[in-house]
Design a protein around this motif. Sequence first.
Motif, short mmCIF file in Angstrom:
data_model
loop_
_atom_site.label_atom_id
_atom_site.label_comp_id
_atom_site.label_asym_id
_atom_site.label_seq_id
_atom_site.Cartn_x
_atom_site.Cartn_y
_atom_site.Cartn_z
N THR A 36 25.18 9.75 34.75
CA THR A 36 25.01 8.66 33.79
C THR A 36 26.01 7.57 34.15
O THR A 36 27.17 7.84 34.44
N ILE A 37 25.51 6.35 34.13
CA ILE A 37 26.37 5.20 34.44
C ILE A 37 26.73 4.53 33.12
O ILE A 37 25.85 4.07 32.39
N GLN A 38 28.00 4.50 32.82
CA GLN A 38 28.46 3.87 31.58
C GLN A 38 28.83 2.42 31.87
O GLN A 38 29.59 2.13 32.79
N ILE A 39 28.27 1.55 31.05
CA ILE A 39 28.53 0.12 31.22
C ILE A 39 29.40 -0.33 30.06
O ILE A 39 29.03 -0.19 28.90
N ASP A 40 30.54 -0.86 30.39
CA ASP A 40 31.45 -1.35 29.36
C ASP A 40 31.16 -2.83 29.12
O ASP A 40 31.48 -3.69 29.93
N ALA A 41 30.52 -3.10 27.99
CA ALA A 41 30.13 -4.48 27.69
C ALA A 41 31.17 -5.17 26.81
O ALA A 41 30.90 -6.24 26.29
#
Length: 42
Positions: A36-41
């Motif tokens: 899973t790729i976590q994107i920190d927005a």
Amino acid sequence: MLRLLKYLSILLVLAVAGLYGYSFLLEPERGPRTETIQIDAG
């Protein structure tokens, strides 16, 4: 002449092994991918 045939057979074996290894590296991964790729927005 025999030496030449011996060298050619050794080169043939190495070439076949190299191509097999290269094709093994090009195969996609088997099984489900669970990354899973976590994107920190933020």
